[in-house]
Every structure is written in C-alpha cells, then in structure tokens.
Design a protein around this motif. Structure first.
Motif, PDB file in Angstrom:
ATOM      1  N   LEU A   1       0.874  -1.177   0.000  1.00 52.36           N
ATOM      2  CA  LEU A   1       0.000   0.000   0.000  1.00 52.36           C
ATOM      3  C   LEU A   1       0.908   1.223   0.000  1.00 52.36           C
ATOM      4  O   LEU A   1       1.742   1.371   0.899  1.00 52.36           O
ATOM      5  CB  LEU A   1      -0.850   0.009   1.274  1.00 52.36           C
ATOM      6  CG  LEU A   1      -1.523   1.349   1.613  1.00 52.36           C
ATOM      7  CD1 LEU A   1      -2.663   1.661   0.643  1.00 52.36           C
ATOM      8  CD2 LEU A   1      -2.036   1.351   3.053  1.00 52.36           C
TER       9      LEU A   1
ATOM     10  N   ASN B   1      -1.757  11.519   4.328  1.00 54.61           N
ATOM     11  CA  ASN B   1      -2.506  12.094   5.451  1.00 54.61           C
ATOM     12  C   ASN B   1      -3.807  12.763   5.036  1.00 54.61           C
ATOM     13  O   ASN B   1      -4.264  13.699   5.681  1.00 54.61           O
ATOM     14  CB  ASN B   1      -1.640  13.117   6.227  1.00 54.61           C
ATOM     15  CG  ASN B   1      -1.017  12.459   7.446  1.00 54.61           C
ATOM     16  OD1 ASN B   1      -1.607  11.536   8.016  1.00 54.61           O
ATOM     17  ND2 ASN B   1       0.157  12.910   7.826  1.00 54.61           N
TER      18      ASN B   1
ATOM     19  N   ARG C   1       2.345   5.957  11.374  1.00 52.97           N
ATOM     20  CA  ARG C   1       1.081   6.187  10.661  1.00 52.97           C
ATOM     21  C   ARG C   1       0.462   4.876  10.188  1.00 52.97           C
ATOM     22  O   ARG C   1      -0.725   4.626  10.398  1.00 52.97           O
ATOM     23  CB  ARG C   1       1.298   7.131   9.479  1.00 52.97           C
ATOM     24  CG  ARG C   1      -0.024   7.564   8.848  1.00 52.97           C
ATOM     25  CD  ARG C   1       0.201   8.367   7.578  1.00 52.97           C
ATOM     26  NE  ARG C   1       1.049   9.513   7.820  1.00 52.97           N
ATOM     27  CZ  ARG C   1       1.938   9.974   6.932  1.00 52.97           C
ATOM     28  NH1 ARG C   1       2.061   9.404   5.760  1.00 52.97           N
ATOM     29  NH2 ARG C   1       2.678  11.021   7.215  1.00 52.97           N
TER      30      ARG C   1
ATOM     31  N   HIS D   1       7.049   2.946  11.525  1.00 52.33           N
ATOM     32  CA  HIS D   1       6.105   3.811  10.818  1.00 52.33           C
ATOM     33  C   HIS D   1       4.813   3.975  11.633  1.00 52.33           C
ATOM     34  O   HIS D   1       3.910   3.142  11.567  1.00 52.33           O
ATOM     35  CB  HIS D   1       5.803   3.223   9.434  1.00 52.33           C
ATOM     36  CG  HIS D   1       5.120   4.190   8.528  1.00 52.33           C
ATOM     37  ND1 HIS D   1       4.735   3.870   7.266  1.00 52.33           N
ATOM     38  CD2 HIS D   1       4.745   5.473   8.704  1.00 52.33           C
ATOM     39  CE1 HIS D   1       4.153   4.909   6.704  1.00 52.33           C
ATOM     40  NE2 HIS D   1       4.147   5.887   7.559  1.00 52.33           N
TER      41      HIS D   1
ATOM     42  N   GLY E   1      -4.910   6.520   1.902  1.00 53.11           N
ATOM     43  CA  GLY E   1      -4.479   5.192   2.339  1.00 53.11           C
ATOM     44  C   GLY E   1      -5.632   4.402   2.931  1.00 53.11           C
ATOM     45  O   GLY E   1      -5.833   3.226   2.626  1.00 53.11           O
ATOM     46  N   ARG E   2      -6.428   5.072   3.757  1.00 59.12           N
ATOM     47  CA  ARG E   2      -7.603   4.408   4.359  1.00 59.12           C
ATOM     48  C   ARG E   2      -8.550   3.899   3.269  1.00 59.12           C
ATOM     49  O   ARG E   2      -9.012   2.762   3.322  1.00 59.12           O
ATOM     50  CB  ARG E   2      -8.323   5.396   5.298  1.00 59.12           C
ATOM     51  CG  ARG E   2      -9.627   4.884   5.838  1.00 59.12           C
ATOM     52  CD  ARG E   2     -10.284   5.884   6.776  1.00 59.12           C
ATOM     53  NE  ARG E   2      -9.809   5.749   8.145  1.00 59.12           N
ATOM     54  CZ  ARG E   2     -10.360   4.937   9.049  1.00 59.12           C
ATOM     55  NH1 ARG E   2     -11.404   4.195   8.727  1.00 59.12           N
ATOM     56  NH2 ARG E   2      -9.880   4.878  10.275  1.00 59.12           N
TER      57      ARG E   2
ATOM     58  N   ALA F   1      -6.486  10.631   3.984  1.00 63.21           N
ATOM     59  CA  ALA F   1      -7.419   9.489   3.997  1.00 63.21           C
ATOM     60  C   ALA F   1      -7.384   8.645   2.726  1.00 63.21           C
ATOM     61  O   ALA F   1      -8.257   7.800   2.530  1.00 63.21           O
ATOM     62  CB  ALA F   1      -8.848   9.964   4.288  1.00 63.21           C
TER      63      ALA F   1
END
Ligand SMILES: CC(C)(COP(=O)(O)OP(=O)(O)OC[C@H]1O[C@@H](n2cnc3c(N)ncnc32)[C@H](O)[C@@H]1OP(=O)(O)O)[C@@H](O)C(=O)NCCC(=O)NCCS
Length: 285
Positions: A85, A93, A126, A124, A97-98, A95
C-alpha cells in the motif's frame, strides 16, 4: 478534491512503481533506515509482475485525475495478503491510504477470504495506527535480518530444490504450522526455480519459497529453518523476516553473524491461527 478508485492495469506499473519507491524511501530515510527498494526500477518490476499476475487484485487511486497511490491483494492463498500500500508523499494524510485499504477489504469480503494479513515497518507510526484502526491485530514482532552467507549445514536436515511433486507434502506442513496452506505462492516459486525443501528422517519437514524479503519458509522445528538459512548464499532484498518471539532462532541468527536491518510487524484481521512450528513470513505477508 475528487478522489476515484479504479482497478489497476499493466500501464500503471511505471507511475505506481515510482510512487511505491518514493513512499517507502521517504519514510525509511526520515527514520535513518535504508529504503526497502534499492531503486525505482525494482519497485516498478515488482508492480509490473503483480499487475499482470491473475492471483493479485489491484486498486489505483486518482486524485483530480492524477495517480496518487495503489494497493494490492495477494489472492493466491485462503488468507489474503495486503500490500504494498503506498500513497504519493505529497498526497499523504488525506485518507487516501484508508480508502485504498477499505477497497481491498471489500474485495476480500466479496471473495470470501476468511482473513487478511500484512507486514508493516514498525517505525512507521502512521501505518501502524491506520491498520490498528481498521481492525488489524498485532501478531508478531519481526526483525528483518541481513548479512553474509551463514554457510552452515544442520546434521540430519538436507536441502534440495523443490519439485512440483513436493507440493502436497509442503502444503501439509504449512497446514500443520499455519492452519492453511500457501500452495499458490509455493507453486509460483517452484516454477521460478527458487523453492527449497528440507528432508529429515526420509520425509519433507520444511520448505522455503526463497529465504528473503519476498519469500516465506515453514518448518516443523527450528532445525529446518536453520538448514534453509544456513544454505542460502544471498538473502534476497533487504533481508528475511524473523519472528523475534522465536528467541532461540533469533539468537542463532545473531550468533551466526546476521544483523537486524529494521523492525517490522505482522498484523492480521479475521481468521488467524497461532503458528504451531517455525516460520519466516514473506513481506507479502
Ligand atoms: C501508510 C500510507 C499508505 C498511509 O496513507 P495515508 O493516505 O497517508 O494515510 P491516511 O490519511 O489514510 O490514514 C492515516 C491514519 O493514521 C492516523 N495517524 C497518523 N499518524 C498517527 C499517529 N502517530 N498516531 C495515531 N494515529 C495516526 C491518521 O489520523 C489517520 O487516521 P484516520 O484514518 O482515522 O483519520 C502512506 O503514509 C504511505 O505510503 N507511507 C509510506 C509507505 C508505507 O509505509 N506503506 C505501508 C506499507 S505496510
């Protein structure tokens, strides 16, 4: 901001591979670690393979018409592997990735996978937080191990190249240790000529697709894994992944001159069986 998600296509390899390289390099160097990929070409090569392999699902994120990230689901085994990913460092930051994670979870649910797994860089913060929020549990702390060839043989544990006719015996050991087999990945490795089996007492008791970042290994005991590590001339990529709760094996590696290059974490969501034997996971979990 107009974000769309779409399936990956072969032509995405160059852009997504470049982002993959940049994203991992940026976060690793911010923590004084070496990048996971030595060059953009290596990341592009990996994504080219994954985008053309029928065993992988892929999703690409476009922000205002520009590709900004991608994610993958390794569907070769009953427990699917998530990743890599990556989101363009200039678009992190927000969203994305979400969203890319939710997309592969929807895919895994549609395809009835009973669980998903991934491996993240432990430094990491995050990704660790994002995965925990998305329902992943921490399963194993890992050390990525690298160094010169160990050149040790373990008496009574003999290695040889794996053949397709070994598949069922290897799958049986994997089921014994993990509760499921990883036959799809193993078959790919046998065809690619990288897989090794270990024989003990005239039967197969362990195997590795490759001892390295992109390979996994399973053994009835630590001796099989030591025999596999001991016979490997070069540990592919940044190194192989060692579950550090296996203290005896961890110390054996350290005593044989290997060094920890970075801490990582194996995380899972859904079905997970506590391993009943020795193993090395692959970065594709
Ligand atoms: C990991 C990565 C894909 C995440 O993508 P992203 O778009 O930046 O992440 P998102 O904005 O969707 O999500 C980050 C989440 O973590 C949270 N978060 C970030 N840092 C945090 C911290 N230190 N503590 C707690 N939560 C934190 C954010 O609040 C956000 O949570 P939310 O979804 O509930 O709002 C991206 O940062 C990346 O490409 N990193 C480099 C490559 C990499 O490590 N990939 C993962 C491989 S396993």
């Amino acid at each position: 901001m107009n974000l769309i998600l779409r399936p990956g296509i072969a032509q995405d390899a160059e852009t997504c591979g470049g982002i993959c390289y940049d994203a991992f390099k940026t976060i690793a160097e911010a923590h004084n670690f070496a990048p996971d990929f030595p060059s953009a070409d290596v990341a592009i090569g990996l994504l080219t393979w994954m985008l053309s392999h029928p065993g992988f699902y892929s999703v690409v994120a476009e922000l205002d018409g520009r590709v900004v990230g991608s994610n993958f689901l390794d569907e070769r085994t009953v427990i699917a592997g998530v990743g890599p990913l990556t989101v363009d460092p200039t678009a992190q930051n927000r969203a994305i990735g979400r969203r890319l994670m939710e997309d592969v979870h929807e895919r895994a649910a549609r395809k009835n996978f009973s669980g998903v797994r991934l491996i993240q860089s432990a430094f990491h913060t995050r990704s660790l937080s994002l995965y925990a929020k998305l329902g992943y549990d921490v399963r194993e702390p890992l050390a990525c191990m690298q160094g010169p060839a160990v050149n040790v043989s373990i008496p009574g544990y003999t290695g040889r190249a794996a053949k397709e006719s070994d598949l069922e015996a290897c799958n049986a050991i994997c089921r014994q240790v993990h509760g499921h087999d990883r036959g799809g990945e193993l078959l790919d490795a046998i065809k690619h000529g990288t897989a090794t089996v270990i024989e003990h007492d005239d039967r197969i008791t362990g195997f590795a697709t490759i001892v390295g970042f992109f390979g996994h290994a399973v053994g009835e005991t630590n001796s099989e894994i030591e025999a596999l590590i001991g016979a490997t001339k070069q540990f592919a990529g940044p190194g192989f992944l060692l579950p550090t709760r296996n203290s005896d094996l961890f110390r054996w590696c350290l005593e044989h001159g290997l060094r920890v290059t970075q801490p990582m974490t194996l995380m899972s969501k859904g079905l997970y069986n506590e391993p009943a034997g020795a193993f090395l996971p692959s970065i594709l979990y």
